[in-house]
Design a protein around this motif. Structure first.
Motif, PDB file in Angstrom:
ATOM      1  N   VAL A 273     -10.618  -2.784   2.191  1.00 43.34           N
ATOM      2  CA  VAL A 273      -9.693  -3.772   1.629  1.00 43.34           C
ATOM      3  C   VAL A 273      -9.150  -3.360   0.272  1.00 43.34           C
ATOM      4  O   VAL A 273      -7.932  -3.402   0.040  1.00 43.34           O
ATOM      5  CB  VAL A 273     -10.381  -5.159   1.527  1.00 43.34           C
ATOM      6  CG1 VAL A 273      -9.444  -6.184   0.888  1.00 43.34           C
ATOM      7  CG2 VAL A 273     -10.817  -5.634   2.896  1.00 43.34           C
ATOM      8  N   TRP A 274     -10.001  -2.928  -0.637  1.00 42.34           N
ATOM      9  CA  TRP A 274      -9.577  -2.803  -2.038  1.00 42.34           C
ATOM     10  C   TRP A 274      -9.261  -1.373  -2.469  1.00 42.34           C
ATOM     11  O   TRP A 274      -8.378  -1.169  -3.304  1.00 42.34           O
ATOM     12  CB  TRP A 274     -10.654  -3.402  -2.944  1.00 42.34           C
ATOM     13  CG  TRP A 274     -10.770  -4.882  -2.780  1.00 42.34           C
ATOM     14  CD1 TRP A 274      -9.765  -5.802  -2.916  1.00 42.34           C
ATOM     15  CD2 TRP A 274     -11.942  -5.623  -2.425  1.00 42.34           C
ATOM     16  NE1 TRP A 274     -10.233  -7.061  -2.675  1.00 42.34           N
ATOM     17  CE2 TRP A 274     -11.569  -6.996  -2.372  1.00 42.34           C
ATOM     18  CE3 TRP A 274     -13.258  -5.275  -2.160  1.00 42.34           C
ATOM     19  CZ2 TRP A 274     -12.466  -8.003  -2.060  1.00 42.34           C
ATOM     20  CZ3 TRP A 274     -14.151  -6.284  -1.842  1.00 42.34           C
ATOM     21  CH2 TRP A 274     -13.765  -7.626  -1.793  1.00 42.34           C
ATOM     22  N   ILE A 275      -9.935  -0.392  -1.953  1.00 43.51           N
ATOM     23  CA  ILE A 275      -9.655   0.986  -2.372  1.00 43.51           C
ATOM     24  C   ILE A 275      -8.293   1.488  -1.895  1.00 43.51           C
ATOM     25  O   ILE A 275      -7.583   2.166  -2.661  1.00 43.51           O
ATOM     26  CB  ILE A 275     -10.796   1.921  -1.930  1.00 43.51           C
ATOM     27  CG1 ILE A 275     -12.035   1.647  -2.786  1.00 43.51           C
ATOM     28  CG2 ILE A 275     -10.381   3.380  -2.033  1.00 43.51           C
ATOM     29  CD1 ILE A 275     -13.221   2.541  -2.466  1.00 43.51           C
ATOM     30  N   PRO A 276      -7.841   1.193  -0.666  1.00 43.27           N
ATOM     31  CA  PRO A 276      -6.517   1.701  -0.249  1.00 43.27           C
ATOM     32  C   PRO A 276      -5.364   1.313  -1.161  1.00 43.27           C
ATOM     33  O   PRO A 276      -4.587   2.195  -1.569  1.00 43.27           O
ATOM     34  CB  PRO A 276      -6.362   1.130   1.168  1.00 43.27           C
ATOM     35  CG  PRO A 276      -7.759   1.006   1.670  1.00 43.27           C
ATOM     36  CD  PRO A 276      -8.564   0.585   0.477  1.00 43.27           C
ATOM     37  N   PRO A 277      -5.176   0.027  -1.540  1.00 39.09           N
ATOM     38  CA  PRO A 277      -4.060  -0.278  -2.455  1.00 39.09           C
ATOM     39  C   PRO A 277      -4.234   0.351  -3.833  1.00 39.09           C
ATOM     40  O   PRO A 277      -3.248   0.782  -4.448  1.00 39.09           O
ATOM     41  CB  PRO A 277      -4.057  -1.811  -2.537  1.00 39.09           C
ATOM     42  CG  PRO A 277      -5.395  -2.240  -2.069  1.00 39.09           C
ATOM     43  CD  PRO A 277      -5.842  -1.213  -1.094  1.00 39.09           C
ATOM     44  N   LEU A 278      -5.486   0.435  -4.316  1.00 40.76           N
ATOM     45  CA  LEU A 278      -5.712   1.076  -5.610  1.00 40.76           C
ATOM     46  C   LEU A 278      -5.405   2.562  -5.542  1.00 40.76           C
ATOM     47  O   LEU A 278      -4.794   3.125  -6.469  1.00 40.76           O
ATOM     48  CB  LEU A 278      -7.158   0.848  -6.055  1.00 40.76           C
ATOM     49  CG  LEU A 278      -7.530  -0.570  -6.483  1.00 40.76           C
ATOM     50  CD1 LEU A 278      -9.023  -0.653  -6.804  1.00 40.76           C
ATOM     51  CD2 LEU A 278      -6.710  -1.014  -7.696  1.00 40.76           C
ATOM     52  N   ALA A 279      -5.822   3.213  -4.456  1.00 41.28           N
ATOM     53  CA  ALA A 279      -5.566   4.651  -4.320  1.00 41.28           C
ATOM     54  C   ALA A 279      -4.069   4.939  -4.267  1.00 41.28           C
ATOM     55  O   ALA A 279      -3.570   5.856  -4.945  1.00 41.28           O
ATOM     56  CB  ALA A 279      -6.260   5.178  -3.066  1.00 41.28           C
ATOM     57  N   LEU A 280      -3.314   4.163  -3.490  1.00 38.62           N
ATOM     58  CA  LEU A 280      -1.870   4.361  -3.414  1.00 38.62           C
ATOM     59  C   LEU A 280      -1.190   4.080  -4.755  1.00 38.62           C
ATOM     60  O   LEU A 280      -0.248   4.781  -5.145  1.00 38.62           O
ATOM     61  CB  LEU A 280      -1.279   3.460  -2.324  1.00 38.62           C
ATOM     62  CG  LEU A 280      -1.602   3.837  -0.882  1.00 38.62           C
ATOM     63  CD1 LEU A 280      -1.188   2.727   0.069  1.00 38.62           C
ATOM     64  CD2 LEU A 280      -0.926   5.142  -0.499  1.00 38.62           C
ATOM     65  N   SER A 281      -1.683   3.069  -5.453  1.00 41.97           N
ATOM     66  CA  SER A 281      -1.082   2.713  -6.742  1.00 41.97           C
ATOM     67  C   SER A 281      -1.322   3.801  -7.785  1.00 41.97           C
ATOM     68  O   SER A 281      -0.385   4.220  -8.493  1.00 41.97           O
ATOM     69  CB  SER A 281      -1.650   1.379  -7.229  1.00 41.97           C
ATOM     70  OG  SER A 281      -1.340   0.334  -6.328  1.00 41.97           O
ATOM     71  N   PHE A 282      -2.549   4.261  -7.900  1.00 43.09           N
ATOM     72  CA  PHE A 282      -2.844   5.305  -8.891  1.00 43.09           C
ATOM     73  C   PHE A 282      -2.184   6.627  -8.512  1.00 43.09           C
ATOM     74  O   PHE A 282      -1.779   7.393  -9.392  1.00 43.09           O
ATOM     75  CB  PHE A 282      -4.353   5.474  -9.027  1.00 43.09           C
ATOM     76  CG  PHE A 282      -5.014   4.405  -9.846  1.00 43.09           C
ATOM     77  CD1 PHE A 282      -4.705   4.253 -11.197  1.00 43.09           C
ATOM     78  CD2 PHE A 282      -5.931   3.535  -9.268  1.00 43.09           C
ATOM     79  CE1 PHE A 282      -5.306   3.258 -11.957  1.00 43.09           C
ATOM     80  CE2 PHE A 282      -6.530   2.538 -10.025  1.00 43.09           C
ATOM     81  CZ  PHE A 282      -6.215   2.392 -11.375  1.00 43.09           C
TER      82      PHE A 282
END
Length: 324
Positions: A156-165
């Motif tokens: 849930v949380w790592i995919p959007p953070l990874a794409l954002s960073f």
């Protein structure tokens, strides 16, 4: 907040449609997808706020199934689209052969896959950590349920953070700005007739970075509230997709209410970043003036029509034809 949420959400949903024709003519699938996703989620937030004002019953199960999945999908849809924007801008600034038909088809295919395929897969994978069908909160509507475990971090949380960073790295520490700074003058001279000017290049990168910063903030807020009690053991996880949890405003913890308000506010902020950076450009200002003129003509037409109807009241049919 019962009045502000639907009003601002409807305004945001209407505004984000404004740049879409220009992005469509420019063939910018990624930017178009951002506007489309923002429109969908803002519309959902507005309808949910109206439907569940002072109520937390569930009249439409399938509506909640669809909307909760779309609200989940937008978490990766926007950063994925921003990453596609930065990749495309880097290729243009480095003068790669982006005009070739094969390259263009590959870019369109990649952007469609990243902006629509990946978010739908992400929403489908959410079922791995979904303990029940969904949750319903008074004044806010339907939201996906999450079981706070280590698996949820990766699903849930790592995919959007990874794409954002990755987007931020690609924009600043990466090669998007480096190529533009090295070839900025050449970029302006060799593309004078292109819709992508140096100013538009800067605005698109700024828009992408602004959007992913908002995504990072929303993800961090969701993580902090969902993991406030720590990670739950995966061995205790149970799934009952027939179960639906409803929470009145009195029964909803203040932390959850704060999270819902924050997520809604960030979505509105993303919408205003999207439209604001477009209006800053000359094309955006000209389109805004055209829209204002159309609205003025429409208002003047309705005013003349109302005046005409008022004057025709009480006249006979024969007199009405004479006036026409």
């Amino acid at each position: 907040m019962q009045t502000e949420i639907p009003i601002l959400s409807f305004i945001s949903a209407a505004l984000v449609l404004f740049p879409l024709p220009w992005y469509c003519r420019a063939g910018n699938i990624a930017a178009m997808s951002i506007g489309m996703w923002l429109f969908v989620v803002n519309t959902i937030n507005a309808i949910d706020a109206l439907q569940w004002t002072g109520a937390y019953q569930i009249p439409f199960l399938f509506w909640c199934d669809i909307t909760s999945a779309l609200v989940t999908a937008v978490n990766v849809a926007i950063p994925a689209a921003c990453l596609c924007i930065c990749i495309h801008l880097e290729r243009m600034a480095s003068f790669c052969q982006t005009s070739a038909s094969v390259t263009k088809r590959r870019r369109i295919l990649l952007e469609c896959l990243m902006c629509f395929g990946v978010p739908l897969v992400y929403a489908a994978l959410h079922i791995i950590v979904q303990p029940r069908r969904f949750d319903v909160y008074e004044n806010f509507g339907c939201r996906s349920a999450i079981y706070p475990t280590v698996v949820a971090l990766f699903v849930v949380w790592i995919p959007p953070l990874a794409l954002s960073f990755l987007t931020i790295f690609f924009s600043f520490a990466g090669i998007t700005w480096r190529h533009f700074l090295l070839h900025g003058v050449q970029f302006s001279r060799t593309r004078p007739s292109s819709s992508l000017t140096s100013g538009a290049y800067i605005r698109l990168v700024s828009m992408a970075v602004s959007e992913v910063i908002c995504t990072i903030a929303a993800t961090a807020v969701a993580m902090s509230f969902n993991l406030s009690s720590g990670l739950a053991p995966w061995a205790d996880f149970t799934r009952d997709l027939a179960e639906v949890s409803s929470f009145s405003s009195a029964a909803t913890p203040k932390s959850i209410t704060a999270m819902l308000i924050t997520e809604w506010g960030i979505m509105v902020a993303q919408s205003f970043f999207f439209i604001g950076l477009f209006v800053l450009g000359g094309e955006g200002r000209s389109r805004l003036r055209e829209a204002v003129q159309v609205m003025r003509r429409a208002l003047s037409f309705f005013e003349r029509r109302s005046t005409c109807i008022a004057e025709l009241k009480g006249t006979s049919v024969a007199e009405w034809y004479v006036l026409l």
